[in-house]
Write a protein that holds these residues in place. Structure first.
Motif, PDB file in Angstrom:
ATOM      1  N   ALA A  18       0.820  -1.211   0.000  1.00 18.31           N
ATOM      2  CA  ALA A  18       0.000   0.000   0.000  1.00 18.31           C
ATOM      3  C   ALA A  18       0.853   1.259   0.000  1.00 18.31           C
ATOM      4  O   ALA A  18       0.475   2.280  -0.580  1.00 18.31           O
ATOM      5  CB  ALA A  18      -0.932  -0.005   1.208  1.00 18.31           C
ATOM      6  N   LEU A  19       2.019   1.215   0.654  1.00 17.30           N
ATOM      7  CA  LEU A  19       2.886   2.385   0.726  1.00 17.30           C
ATOM      8  C   LEU A  19       4.015   2.340  -0.301  1.00 17.30           C
ATOM      9  O   LEU A  19       4.857   3.233  -0.328  1.00 17.30           O
ATOM     10  CB  LEU A  19       3.470   2.517   2.145  1.00 17.30           C
ATOM     11  CG  LEU A  19       2.452   2.773   3.252  1.00 17.30           C
ATOM     12  CD1 LEU A  19       3.154   2.925   4.595  1.00 17.30           C
ATOM     13  CD2 LEU A  19       1.600   4.000   2.956  1.00 17.30           C
ATOM     14  N   ASN A  20       4.038   1.307  -1.121  1.00 23.49           N
ATOM     15  CA  ASN A  20       5.010   1.215  -2.208  1.00 23.49           C
ATOM     16  C   ASN A  20       4.376   0.461  -3.370  1.00 23.49           C
ATOM     17  O   ASN A  20       4.802  -0.645  -3.730  1.00 23.49           O
ATOM     18  CB  ASN A  20       6.283   0.507  -1.729  1.00 23.49           C
ATOM     19  CG  ASN A  20       7.408   0.593  -2.751  1.00 23.49           C
ATOM     20  OD1 ASN A  20       7.325   1.354  -3.715  1.00 23.49           O
ATOM     21  ND2 ASN A  20       8.459  -0.183  -2.538  1.00 23.49           N
ATOM     22  N   PRO A  21       3.332   1.045  -3.961  1.00 23.00           N
ATOM     23  CA  PRO A  21       2.562   0.313  -4.971  1.00 23.00           C
ATOM     24  C   PRO A  21       3.308   0.050  -6.274  1.00 23.00           C
ATOM     25  O   PRO A  21       2.998  -0.902  -6.981  1.00 23.00           O
ATOM     26  CB  PRO A  21       1.339   1.207  -5.204  1.00 23.00           C
ATOM     27  CG  PRO A  21       1.749   2.556  -4.748  1.00 23.00           C
ATOM     28  CD  PRO A  21       2.739   2.357  -3.658  1.00 23.00           C
ATOM     29  N   VAL A  22       4.282   0.899  -6.619  1.00 25.91           N
ATOM     30  CA  VAL A  22       5.067   0.709  -7.850  1.00 25.91           C
ATOM     31  C   VAL A  22       6.553   0.765  -7.468  1.00 25.91           C
ATOM     32  O   VAL A  22       7.203   1.807  -7.607  1.00 25.91           O
ATOM     33  CB  VAL A  22       4.727   1.791  -8.898  1.00 25.91           C
ATOM     34  CG1 VAL A  22       5.446   1.502 -10.216  1.00 25.91           C
ATOM     35  CG2 VAL A  22       3.232   1.886  -9.136  1.00 25.91           C
ATOM     36  N   PRO A  23       7.118  -0.334  -6.969  1.00 21.76           N
ATOM     37  CA  PRO A  23       8.496  -0.306  -6.434  1.00 21.76           C
ATOM     38  C   PRO A  23       9.548   0.186  -7.422  1.00 21.76           C
ATOM     39  O   PRO A  23      10.540   0.795  -7.027  1.00 21.76           O
ATOM     40  CB  PRO A  23       8.747  -1.773  -6.054  1.00 21.76           C
ATOM     41  CG  PRO A  23       7.391  -2.347  -5.816  1.00 21.76           C
ATOM     42  CD  PRO A  23       6.487  -1.647  -6.792  1.00 21.76           C
ATOM     43  N   VAL A  24       9.323  -0.048  -8.726  1.00 22.86           N
ATOM     44  CA  VAL A  24      10.328   0.364  -9.699  1.00 22.86           C
ATOM     45  C   VAL A  24      10.440   1.883  -9.800  1.00 22.86           C
ATOM     46  O   VAL A  24      11.508   2.416 -10.147  1.00 22.86           O
ATOM     47  CB  VAL A  24       9.997  -0.240 -11.092  1.00 22.86           C
ATOM     48  CG1 VAL A  24       8.745   0.393 -11.688  1.00 22.86           C
ATOM     49  CG2 VAL A  24      11.167  -0.062 -12.057  1.00 22.86           C
ATOM     50  N   LEU A  25       9.369   2.610  -9.482  1.00 24.51           N
ATOM     51  CA  LEU A  25       9.360   4.061  -9.696  1.00 24.51           C
ATOM     52  C   LEU A  25      10.349   4.797  -8.803  1.00 24.51           C
ATOM     53  O   LEU A  25      11.222   5.524  -9.318  1.00 24.51           O
ATOM     54  CB  LEU A  25       7.937   4.600  -9.510  1.00 24.51           C
ATOM     55  CG  LEU A  25       7.739   6.098  -9.741  1.00 24.51           C
ATOM     56  CD1 LEU A  25       8.209   6.498 -11.135  1.00 24.51           C
ATOM     57  CD2 LEU A  25       6.276   6.483  -9.560  1.00 24.51           C
ATOM     58  N   PRO A  26      10.281   4.677  -7.458  1.00 24.77           N
ATOM     59  CA  PRO A  26      11.262   5.404  -6.642  1.00 24.77           C
ATOM     60  C   PRO A  26      12.693   4.937  -6.887  1.00 24.77           C
ATOM     61  O   PRO A  26      13.623   5.748  -6.853  1.00 24.77           O
ATOM     62  CB  PRO A  26      10.810   5.120  -5.200  1.00 24.77           C
ATOM     63  CG  PRO A  26       9.971   3.892  -5.283  1.00 24.77           C
ATOM     64  CD  PRO A  26       9.316   3.937  -6.630  1.00 24.77           C
ATOM     65  N   VAL A  27      12.880   3.640  -7.155  1.00 26.20           N
ATOM     66  CA  VAL A  27      14.227   3.131  -7.398  1.00 26.20           C
ATOM     67  C   VAL A  27      14.803   3.727  -8.686  1.00 26.20           C
ATOM     68  O   VAL A  27      15.952   4.185  -8.707  1.00 26.20           O
ATOM     69  CB  VAL A  27      14.206   1.589  -7.475  1.00 26.20           C
ATOM     70  CG1 VAL A  27      15.565   1.064  -7.950  1.00 26.20           C
ATOM     71  CG2 VAL A  27      13.866   0.990  -6.115  1.00 26.20           C
ATOM     72  N   ALA A  28      14.008   3.744  -9.752  1.00 21.70           N
ATOM     73  CA  ALA A  28      14.488   4.283 -11.032  1.00 21.70           C
ATOM     74  C   ALA A  28      14.830   5.765 -10.915  1.00 21.70           C
ATOM     75  O   ALA A  28      15.851   6.225 -11.453  1.00 21.70           O
ATOM     76  CB  ALA A  28      13.430   4.064 -12.110  1.00 21.70           C
ATOM     77  N   LEU A  29      13.988   6.531 -10.204  1.00 22.55           N
ATOM     78  CA  LEU A  29      14.253   7.961 -10.050  1.00 22.55           C
ATOM     79  C   LEU A  29      15.510   8.200  -9.221  1.00 22.55           C
ATOM     80  O   LEU A  29      16.313   9.092  -9.529  1.00 22.55           O
ATOM     81  CB  LEU A  29      13.045   8.643  -9.395  1.00 22.55           C
ATOM     82  CG  LEU A  29      11.770   8.712 -10.238  1.00 22.55           C
ATOM     83  CD1 LEU A  29      10.621   9.286  -9.420  1.00 22.55           C
ATOM     84  CD2 LEU A  29      11.987   9.538 -11.499  1.00 22.55           C
ATOM     85  N   ARG A  30      15.693   7.399  -8.154  1.00 21.19           N
ATOM     86  CA  ARG A  30      16.890   7.566  -7.319  1.00 21.19           C
ATOM     87  C   ARG A  30      18.152   7.245  -8.099  1.00 21.19           C
ATOM     88  O   ARG A  30      19.159   7.959  -7.997  1.00 21.19           O
ATOM     89  CB  ARG A  30      16.786   6.661  -6.072  1.00 21.19           C
ATOM     90  CG  ARG A  30      15.831   7.182  -5.034  1.00 21.19           C
ATOM     91  CD  ARG A  30      16.008   6.454  -3.707  1.00 21.19           C
ATOM     92  NE  ARG A  30      15.055   6.956  -2.743  1.00 21.19           N
ATOM     93  CZ  ARG A  30      13.997   6.276  -2.311  1.00 21.19           C
ATOM     94  NH1 ARG A  30      13.768   5.054  -2.753  1.00 21.19           N
ATOM     95  NH2 ARG A  30      13.164   6.816  -1.433  1.00 21.19           N
ATOM     96  N   VAL A  31      18.123   6.163  -8.865  1.00 24.65           N
ATOM     97  CA  VAL A  31      19.293   5.782  -9.658  1.00 24.65           C
ATOM     98  C   VAL A  31      19.623   6.863 -10.677  1.00 24.65           C
ATOM     99  O   VAL A  31      20.789   7.273 -10.822  1.00 24.65           O
ATOM    100  CB  VAL A  31      19.046   4.430 -10.360  1.00 24.65           C
ATOM    101  CG1 VAL A  31      20.137   4.150 -11.396  1.00 24.65           C
ATOM    102  CG2 VAL A  31      18.994   3.298  -9.328  1.00 24.65           C
ATOM    103  N   ASP A  32      18.613   7.374 -11.364  1.00 28.87           N
ATOM    104  CA  ASP A  32      18.829   8.400 -12.381  1.00 28.87           C
ATOM    105  C   ASP A  32      19.385   9.682 -11.767  1.00 28.87           C
ATOM    106  O   ASP A  32      20.361  10.262 -12.278  1.00 28.87           O
ATOM    107  CB  ASP A  32      17.516   8.691 -13.106  1.00 28.87           C
ATOM    108  CG  ASP A  32      17.674   9.780 -14.168  1.00 28.87           C
ATOM    109  OD1 ASP A  32      18.487   9.596 -15.091  1.00 28.87           O
ATOM    110  OD2 ASP A  32      16.993  10.820 -14.059  1.00 28.87           O
TER     111      ASP A  32
END
Length: 689
Positions: free
Chosen positions: A25-39
């Motif tokens: 519920a608090l991380n519905p799309v895990p790839v999104l924050p990870v991709a933004l942080r990496v970029d």
């Protein structure tokens, strides 16, 4: 692999090696924050590792930031992700204010906040030196090869101050000055740089970092755009804001796929949708090969986007939040997921004597979801979190006492398990100790008679009463000016303006009490629509807010704040208007069109198509219910994801309410919150001052 609270985070050398956690519920799309942080991190490291005037890999650089907030964002959020941070082998889990972690490939001799140089009481370590010689004198002779400035294009004063510093250092020809704008320099900034002779100087380079959105949490993305309301409402120059928000939406769509359904509320929301669609059409037409697909866009990882102009709900930021995180922001101030406090606040045991202001040690403490205790207590009501922390302390004490009791023998497996859990136990104990001290500070504030009177005044205003006498008493009492302006604006917003004669009297009292400079503050509040004069003898009982209060049930005096069943628990009975609008939108507007008439601007409803369309064409299609296919029973099924974008800022009160909805089984979406900035009433009004 590192265990952080109840989460498992995979730390990898390469992006391809990152293993994502399952959706929650608090991380519905895990790839999104990870991709933004990496970029973001790759962009920042790529810039800092490159020498602007040679191929040297050992150059030394001084980092200069326009504001403290920008330094915290880049060095604590982007450079060193706080969600994977551990404090192994230390007796504390906070940092000194001026200490940061850098990769070995970067040789940083120091960091400076640009505006601190203007403060007479700043120490040399945080002030900007007048020239390179004075720097060498108090930095143990550490020479500098490159000075890198990180600035925001919206703040012209930052650019002007940086330019003056560069001219003061120009005798040091060996030093190169690199001016970096986030996300890019505007036409006005380029003209200023050109007029000051910086664009033609051989030892000055102008660069930009296309970092326009930052994941502060797995469910909170922020543009960190400070002056959104000022630009759009006071200066009437919202074009840069609109473009930045639109481009951030396109960047999000690059990660999660095209969002099929978009709704917006308010004038800024409509312009953001228009700009987003225009850019999409332009990019489509610029392609060498056009797509053959025709029809509605298929759903990606985000099913719908709701864009809310802050002007739709100016009431909520003026109110006092009653959740732990909201009060912590109101009392101490949270900036990019960190709070800066005196070390004696969170570590009073080491304080034996009262220190002078010059000797006070300010430390930076992260407050984010990597702290499992904070993650659990952050959205709790003030009446609950005190006893919750107390119960946690008793549980930790009891688990330790059970193992160390003399009467029970332990086998090797029990001993091994206890030793294995010692690091986690120690971390939880440190976190609990910190939050007990912070909670004491928050509760001390919330239990003051003036705090209770303020809350009662706010509730009276929300329910349609006029509190002019209270406002006059607060001015006479010399109440904190921006706390007073929050109440003044709340009175105006709830009663459709302030009676003309009362307004003149209050205006006179404000000038006499706080000073003539606050006349400019009042003028800007009027321009922003937060303050207005009402002619006539009677209160306007048909004001937009009064009508909305009744039609969407903003007041719920019977809400249970300890075990809530409604979002109104976040303020002991008031439900944030913006979140009530979202709840209504999910159910559909077919029978609630009278609500839309009370909101500024209009509802925009767009279904994205292949090939893409401009707004005028998209509006010709019939409106669809938000989440039209989500009114079935979602028990045991994966919820679709809804992204809510606040243009102008979101408060922690609204964040708590949205998280509450996201976790409810009866609400058909998991929610990702995207915002131009996380704000409170004081921050919003100070940005207009």
């Amino acid at each position: 692999m590192e265990d952080i609270g109840s989460q498992t985070v995979i730390v990898a050398e390469k992006e391809a090696d990152i293993i994502l956690p399952p959706p929650t519920a608090l991380n519905p799309v895990p790839v999104l924050p990870v991709a933004l942080r990496v970029d973001n991190r790759e962009q920042l490291l790529g810039l800092l590792e490159s020498d602007p005037h040679s191929a040297s890999s050992t150059f030394r650089q001084l980092l200069v930031f326009g504001t403290e907030s920008l330094r915290t964002l880049l060095l604590r959020q982007v450079m060193s992700d706080p969600h994977t941070r551990t404090f192994k082998g230390k007796k504390k889990n906070w940092d000194d204010l001026n200490s940061f972690q850098y990769p070995k490939t970067i040789n940083v001799v120091g960091t400076i906040v640009l505006h601190n140089h203007e403060k007479a009481d700043e120490t040399p370590q945080s002030a900007f030196p007048d020239d390179a010689t004075s720097w060498d004198n108090y930095r143990d002779g550490k020479q500098i090869d490159v000075v890198t400035y990180f600035l925001r294009p919206t703040d012209v004063a930052q650019t002007q101050l940086a330019a003056r510093r560069i001219h003061a250092w120009k005798k040091q020809i060996r030093i190169h000055h690199r001016v970096v704008y986030l996300p890019q320099a505007s036409a006005l900034i380029r003209k200023i740089l050109n007029n000051m002779g910086l664009t033609t100087s051989p030892n000055v380079s102008i660069q930009q970092l296309q970092m326009d959105i930052f994941p502060l949490e797995t469910d909170i993305l922020s543009l960190e755009y400070d002056d959104a309301v000022r630009e759009s409402e006071v200066e009437q120059t919202p074009s840069n804001l609109i473009t930045t928000v639109a481009r951030s939406i396109l960047k999000l769509q690059d990660v999660v796929g095209k969002i099929p359904h978009i709704q917006s509320y308010g004038a800024l929301g409509e312009e953001v949708v228009r700009k987003t669609l225009d850019i999409t059409v332009d990019e489509y037409l610029a392609r060498d090969r056009v797509e053959e697909e025709v029809g509605e866009v298929m759903g990606g990882q985000v099913d719908a986007l709701v864009i809310i102009d802050r002007k739709v709900d100016m009431v909520t930021p003026m109110l006092t939040p009653l959740t732990y995180e909201g009060l912590l922001d109101d009392v101490v101030g949270i900036d990019c997921g960190f709070i800066n406090v005196d070390v004696d606040v969170i570590n009073p045991e080491d304080s034996t004597e009262k220190k002078s202001d010059a000797k006070r040690e300010i430390v930076s403490l992260g407050v984010n979801a990597s702290d499992s205790l904070y993650n659990e207590v952050r959205n709790q009501h003030v009446e609950k979190f005190g006893s919750f922390l107390q119960n946690q302390a008793m549980a930790l004490r009891q688990s330790h006492a059970e193992f160390t009791s003399q009467g029970k023998k332990k086998d090797l497996s029990e001993i091994h398990q206890f030793v294995k859990n010692i690091p986690m136990f120690t971390q939880n104990l440190r976190s609990l100790t910190n939050h007990i001290h912070l909670a004491e500070l928050v509760k001390k504030t919330s239990e003051e008679p003036l705090f209770r009177e303020r809350w009662q005044t706010e509730r009276a205003m929300l329910e349609g009463e006029t509190c002019y006498e209270t406002l006059e008493d607060l001015v006479a009492y010399q109440y904190a000016p921006f706390k007073f302006f929050r109440l003044l604006c709340l009175q105006s917003l709830c009663s459709n303006g302030i009676k003309s004669s009362r307004y003149d009297a209050l205006r006179r009292d404000i000038v006499q009490t706080y000073g003539y400079e606050y006349l400019f503050v009042l003028e800007n509040l009027e321009l922003a629509g937060l303050l207005s004069r009402r002619e006539g003898l009677w209160m306007d009982t048909t004001s937009p807010f009064n009508n909305l209060r009744k039609s969407v049930h903003l007041i719920n005096a019977e809400v249970d704040t300890v075990d809530p069943d409604d979002i109104s628990y976040v303020s002991s009975g008031y439900a944030p208007l913006s979140v009530r609008i979202l709840q209504t939108a999910v159910k559909g507007w077919n029978t609630r069109s009278e609500i839309l008439r009370e909101l500024p601007g209009r509802l925009i409803d767009v279904i994205q198509q292949n090939p893409p369309e401009e707004l005028s064409a998209a509006l010709k299609r019939p409106m669809k219910k938000l989440g039209a296919d989500t009114d079935q029973d979602t028990q045991g099924k994966k919820k679709p994801t809804l992204m809510v974008m606040y243009v102008g800022g979101v408060t922690y009160m609204e964040i708590a309410a949205l998280r509450f909805l996201s976790k409810r089984p009866g609400f058909p979406f998991h929610i990702i919150i995207c915002t131009s900035k996380i704000i409170n009433g004081d921050k919003l009004l100070k940005s207009l001052a």
